[in-house]
Design a protein around this motif. Structure first.
Motif, PDB file in Angstrom:
ATOM      1  N   GLY A   1      85.307  39.113 -25.035  1.00 47.50           N
ATOM      2  CA  GLY A   1      85.654  38.785 -26.408  1.00 47.50           C
ATOM      3  C   GLY A   1      84.724  39.454 -27.401  1.00 47.50           C
ATOM      4  O   GLY A   1      83.947  40.359 -27.059  1.00 47.50           O
ATOM      5  N   ILE A   2      84.790  38.979 -28.640  1.00 47.86           N
ATOM      6  CA  ILE A   2      84.007  39.552 -29.726  1.00 47.86           C
ATOM      7  C   ILE A   2      83.042  38.496 -30.261  1.00 47.86           C
ATOM      8  O   ILE A   2      83.365  37.300 -30.299  1.00 47.86           O
ATOM      9  N   TYR A   3      81.828  38.949 -30.663  1.00 46.39           N
ATOM     10  CA  TYR A   3      80.751  38.050 -31.058  1.00 46.39           C
ATOM     11  C   TYR A   3      80.313  38.366 -32.485  1.00 46.39           C
ATOM     12  O   TYR A   3      80.221  39.535 -32.879  1.00 46.39           O
TER      13      TYR A   3
ATOM     14  N   VAL B   1      90.808  27.992 -29.039  1.00 44.22           N
ATOM     15  CA  VAL B   1      89.607  27.534 -28.335  1.00 44.22           C
ATOM     16  C   VAL B   1      88.576  28.649 -28.420  1.00 44.22           C
ATOM     17  O   VAL B   1      88.740  29.709 -27.816  1.00 44.22           O
ATOM     18  N   TRP B   2      87.534  28.431 -29.209  1.00 42.45           N
ATOM     19  CA  TRP B   2      86.470  29.416 -29.404  1.00 42.45           C
ATOM     20  C   TRP B   2      85.149  28.666 -29.494  1.00 42.45           C
ATOM     21  O   TRP B   2      85.108  27.426 -29.489  1.00 42.45           O
ATOM     22  N   TYR B   3      84.054  29.400 -29.583  1.00 40.43           N
ATOM     23  CA  TYR B   3      82.735  28.780 -29.399  1.00 40.43           C
ATOM     24  C   TYR B   3      81.827  29.184 -30.559  1.00 40.43           C
ATOM     25  O   TYR B   3      81.827  30.329 -31.011  1.00 40.43           O
ATOM     26  N   SER B   4      81.042  28.229 -31.023  1.00 39.02           N
ATOM     27  CA  SER B   4      80.189  28.484 -32.177  1.00 39.02           C
ATOM     28  C   SER B   4      78.995  27.540 -32.171  1.00 39.02           C
ATOM     29  O   SER B   4      79.000  26.493 -31.516  1.00 39.02           O
ATOM     30  N   ALA B   5      77.977  27.948 -32.915  1.00 38.83           N
ATOM     31  CA  ALA B   5      76.801  27.115 -33.116  1.00 38.83           C
ATOM     32  C   ALA B   5      76.153  27.538 -34.422  1.00 38.83           C
ATOM     33  O   ALA B   5      76.274  28.694 -34.856  1.00 38.83           O
ATOM     34  N   VAL B   6      75.469  26.598 -35.069  1.00 46.96           N
ATOM     35  CA  VAL B   6      74.773  26.889 -36.325  1.00 46.96           C
ATOM     36  C   VAL B   6      73.331  26.410 -36.215  1.00 46.96           C
ATOM     37  O   VAL B   6      72.988  25.554 -35.401  1.00 46.96           O
ATOM     38  N   ASN B   7      72.500  26.993 -37.074  1.00 51.02           N
ATOM     39  CA  ASN B   7      71.092  26.608 -37.106  1.00 51.02           C
ATOM     40  C   ASN B   7      70.557  26.845 -38.524  1.00 51.02           C
ATOM     41  O   ASN B   7      70.830  27.877 -39.142  1.00 51.02           O
TER      42      ASN B   7
ATOM     43  N   VAL C   1      79.071  33.004 -33.327  1.00 51.23           N
ATOM     44  CA  VAL C   1      80.465  32.755 -32.966  1.00 51.23           C
ATOM     45  C   VAL C   1      80.889  33.676 -31.837  1.00 51.23           C
ATOM     46  O   VAL C   1      80.571  34.873 -31.845  1.00 51.23           O
ATOM     47  N   PHE C   2      81.611  33.106 -30.868  1.00 49.16           N
ATOM     48  CA  PHE C   2      82.237  33.891 -29.807  1.00 49.16           C
ATOM     49  C   PHE C   2      83.726  33.568 -29.799  1.00 49.16           C
ATOM     50  O   PHE C   2      84.125  32.404 -29.681  1.00 49.16           O
ATOM     51  N   ILE C   3      84.563  34.616 -29.925  1.00 53.81           N
ATOM     52  CA  ILE C   3      86.017  34.455 -29.919  1.00 53.81           C
ATOM     53  C   ILE C   3      86.575  35.202 -28.719  1.00 53.81           C
ATOM     54  O   ILE C   3      86.528  36.435 -28.665  1.00 53.81           O
ATOM     55  N   PRO C   4      87.093  34.489 -27.727  1.00 56.83           N
ATOM     56  CA  PRO C   4      87.652  35.162 -26.544  1.00 56.83           C
ATOM     57  C   PRO C   4      88.903  35.970 -26.906  1.00 56.83           C
ATOM     58  O   PRO C   4      89.646  35.621 -27.829  1.00 56.83           O
ATOM     59  N   TYR C   5      89.132  37.041 -26.173  1.00 53.33           N
ATOM     60  CA  TYR C   5      90.330  37.851 -26.396  1.00 53.33           C
ATOM     61  C   TYR C   5      91.607  37.048 -26.172  1.00 53.33           C
ATOM     62  O   TYR C   5      92.658  37.373 -26.735  1.00 53.33           O
TER      63      TYR C   5
END
Length: 829
Positions: free
Chosen positions: A88-90, A160-166, A176-180
């Motif tokens: 995917g793309i980050y 369904v994608w993945y993320s985190a903040v700080n 952020v990570f977004i799967p293809y």
């Protein structure tokens, strides 16, 4: 008539194409070239992984609102690192802030944005500048995703994608990570995607974009930049299952029923462009309640779609306005034939859905294809003989098949031609229906003019065939401070799309003109200002008759302190001949002129307390006839986790006139006073980004008191009818409470507890006092429903990887020396 309309449509088509081909494209697109990584970064909100060290950086953001085109200040510098791999793309965004301790971070549920900063990404795998996928991450870590087109956004789409903040001393970071598997792109060795990114700086309510969006002309997506460098990637097998289990304990009028359901949603990527969505054994019992009203109008009430399956990914199916998804599983189309002494004991309020499926997507050549199919069950009414108490069942909706087909060809940057067909096939002698629409939407290359046309036809097949048409021709200036539109549209009297669509008024031709003025940059005390002037002239088509002439002015302003206000005025200065209220073909009733001013204001939502207020008056050229309306909506944010907002609307209508029925071949009207009060309350408590509790309450009350009756004459006037004796006074209440707890325990997976309380009351009396009305309401049968629903998201690729890992572990274990081969209990086997 039909030949004339088709000629006009073809002339409009040729004129539109001419406008498209004679202009030049002056947009320069921002670009970034990214690199492939071999080691994935950990999605933790800290950009210290090896993958980020040599990443390409997108920077030089530009203000979009309120000062369009101004460079972002150095204190709010925004740098976004972008990389990709085989999965995917980050994105790693560093959003600088001189006062990070002041960053607003209100917690809300998924797919909501409260009072907080956020960063969002728009990706367009086909780079056609017409449709993007939107991914937003807020400063509190809440995810929001949607499909965005030039007509708006569809936030019912969930990925369904993945993320985190700080948050640190320099500002905040979003990773952020977004799967293809969540994206759509062509099957090519070298990819070029459309990209834009934005940052919301909530304290000042400023919006900054990576690729500048010029607010003087055109739509949002035509200003996408481009990503280069992505190559040799493959679309993974897009297959996901979401099985569910639900149980309901329902108590109504002392009788308790327990229901257990199980089923599954399925999504399958047929290829890189097309997706199959299916719902097998559907369960929509936890959808939000409908906002019921006492409807005295000539048309049915159009309710919002609450079912997730019918809301998600419907941007293609909504084209042409032929598909109203509430028809699928809605109210039965038939009515039982009653014999002497029979009454209806039970008439079903809805039709059960067996299953539904939709296929949608778009090819690399810009052809969008959408196909929907839904099948509903036989549905029966129960009829009772009052003399013998015997009951029988009669079918009121047979097995039915609902279909929608959409072909939407895009060309250029912002143009499309669309063919839509819907049909309903019912078993047996019940009515069948078909509707077709051809639409043309053209914007010239300089993005200053839009040309829009459509031609629609409907066929309803019962004992005879009913055929009708509708059409529109519209030209709009869509650039600059001064904007205008002119259009002609019509519907013939037999136009009927209500088997799978929604249409109300027919048999008219409308001539419409619009002029609008807007501020493109803040000026004086205002950030925004819009002034809109609308003219509508309507006539009945068959036979020809003046219907009405309507003037409307409306305005809205936002100050630099973000206090919003506005108002308007509407009138039909020459009165109208209402061709719908008599509910009889060829008849009409004269209505006096009216004058309708209104005002509203809304305070700054960044504050803990905010208030919305609106006032409206409709005054008729008829003694003592008017409508007064008032609405107030306070909202309070107790903390970043807990908020509540209430709403009350009050309407008093005096001496209005409306249809009440037919008697002895006469059409009867009544003069009535109608009072309506709507009260609602919503509150949410958000424990964290994955867990929330909420309450929704609504009480609707409307009473109607008749005091004079009339007979409608053929010339549209009303003659008093003192001998009319039927009683039509009414008091109606609708009471709803939903208490909901939701836990997103894994990506795409949810557990929901819902308690629902619902009461309806209907009395043929008016004038109850406050206490008496509620006593009557709570004496009615109540619904108490408690339900639990759990759904689990299963992605084929993840499940396959788990099994492959287990297989590898097993093979490795079998090759170990026997003394190292441990059993499940941890001891040597």
């Amino acid at each position: 008539m039909n030949k004339f309309v088709i000629r006009i449509f073809l002339i409009s088509f040729l004129f539109s194409i001419n406008g498209y081909t004679q202009s030049k494209d002056s947009l320069q697109r921002k670009q970034i070239t990214i690199t492939k990584i071999s080691e994935r970064p950990q999605i933790d909100g800290v950009l210290d992984d090896e993958a980020w060290k040599n990443a390409a950086i997108a920077t030089d953001f530009v203000e979009r609102q309120p000062v369009n085109g101004r460079p972002i200040p150095d204190s709010l510098k925004t740098d976004v690192k972008i990389v990709y791999d085989d999965l995917g793309i980050y994105f790693g965004a560093k959003l600088f802030d001189p006062n990070p301790e002041l960053i607003p971070r209100e917690l809300v549920e998924r797919d909501q944005i409260g009072n907080q900063d956020f960063f969002f990404i728009l990706l367009n795998g086909y780079n056609d500048r017409q449709q993007s996928l939107q991914f937003i991450i807020t400063a509190s870590g809440v995810q929001y995703d949607a499909k965005m087109t030039n007509q708006g956004e569809d936030n019912s789409w969930n990925a369904v994608w993945y993320s985190a903040v700080n948050i640190d001393d320099d500002g905040w970071t979003a990773e952020v990570f977004i799967p293809y598997s969540e994206l759509r792109f062509p099957e090519k060795e070298v990819q070029v995607w459309g990209l834009n990114m934005e940052r919301e700086f909530r304290r000042e309510r400023n919006r900054y974009s990576w690729s500048h969006i010029d607010n003087t002309k055109g739509s949002f997506s035509i200003y996408d930049g481009e990503i280069y460098g992505i190559q040799n990637i493959k679309t993974p097998l897009r297959l996901s299952l979401q099985p569910y289990l639900s149980t309901y304990v329902n108590n109504f009028d002392g009788e308790t029923e327990t229901v257990l359901n199980g089923g599954m949603d399925l999504k399958y990527g047929i290829n890189d462009a097309f997706t199959l969505d299916m719902v097998l054994v559907p369960d929509f019992g936890q959808t939000k309640f409908d906002e019921a009203v006492l409807n005295l109008s000539a048309f049915e009430v159009q309710f919002a779609e609450q079912r997730q399956f019918f809301n998600e990914g419907t941007e293609l199916f909504s084209k042409g306005g032929l598909f109203y998804s509430r028809r699928v599983g809605g109210v039965p189309s038939g009515f039982p034939d009653l014999e002497e002494g029979e009454v209806i004991k039970n008439f079903p309020s809805r039709i059960d859905l067996i299953n539904a499926a939709k296929i949608s997507g778009r090819t690399s050549k810009g052809l969008g294809v959408g196909f929907f199919n839904g099948i509903t069950k036989n549905t029966y009414a129960t009829i009772e003989n009052t003399e013998t108490s015997e009951t029988r069942k009669e079918i009121v909706e047979p097995l039915a098949n609902y279909n929608v087909l959409v072909l939407d060809q895009r060309f250029g940057e912002n143009n499309s031609v669309t063919l839509v067909n819907t049909n309903v096939l019912r078993e047996g002698d019940f009515r069948d229906a078909n509707a077709t629409a051809l639409l043309l939407d053209i914007t010239n290359k300089s993005n200053t003019f839009r040309y829009y046309s459509y031609l629609k036809s409907s066929w309803v097949l019962t004992d005879s065939t009913k055929f009708g048409n509708a059409g529109r021709i519209q030209v709009s200036n869509i650039s600059g401070k001064h904007r205008y539109t002119g259009s002609i549209n019509f519907r013939t009297k037999d136009y009927d799309i209500n088997d799978l669509g929604f249409s109300s008024n027919t048999n008219f031709i409308n001539y419409y003109g619009y002029y609008g003025y807007r501020l493109l940059q803040p000026k004086g005390a205002f950030n925004n200002m819009n002034l809109n002037f609308n003219l509508n002239f309507n006539r009945r088509l068959e036979p020809d008759l003046y219907y009405n002439y309507n003037f409307n002015f409306n305005s809205n302003f936002t100050t630099k302190d973000f206090f919003a206000f506005g108002g308007g005025f509407q009138t039909t200065p020459f009165g109208e001949n209402d061709i719908y209220e008599p509910r009889t073909e060829g008849r009409y009733v004269e209505q006096p002129a009216y004058y309708n001013p209104w005002v509203w204001f809304s305070t700054d939502y960044r504050k803990r307390f905010a208030l919305d207020l609106d006032l409206e008056i409709v005054s008729f050229d008829e003694k003592n006839r008017d409508i007064k309306s008032f609405g107030i909506s306070p909202r309070f944010r107790f903390s970043d986790k807990w908020k509540a907002n209430a709403r009350m609307n009050v309407s008093y209508s005096t001496n209005e006139q409306g249809f009440i029925g037919r008697q002895d071949d006469e059409i009867n009207f009544g003069q009535r006073d109608r009072n309506t009060i709507i009260t609602s309350l919503e509150s949410q408590y958000i424990f964290n980004t994955k867990m929330a509790a909420s309450i929704s309450f609504r009480h609707y009350f409307s009473e109607v008191d008749y005091h004079q009756f009339y007979t409608l004459e053929n010339n549209g006037t009303l003659t008093p009818n003192p001998t009319y004796e039927n009683v039509h006074n009414t008091s109606y209440n609708s009471w709803n409470i939903d208490l909901r707890y939701s836990w997103w325990f894994a990506p795409g997976s949810q557990l929901t507890f819902l308690y629902r309380n619902a009461i309806d009351s209907f009395f043929d009396e008016a004038g109850f006092g406050f206490k008496e009305n509620f006593e009557n309401l709570f004496e009615q049968p109540q619904l108490h429903s408690f339900s639990i629903r759990i759904s689990y998201f299963l992605d084929y690729n993840k499940v396959r990887n788990v099994f492959q890992k287990n297989q590898v572990d097993t093979e490795i274990g079998s090759r170990l020396p026997r003394k190292m081969n441990l059993g499940m209990d941890g001891f040597r086997s």
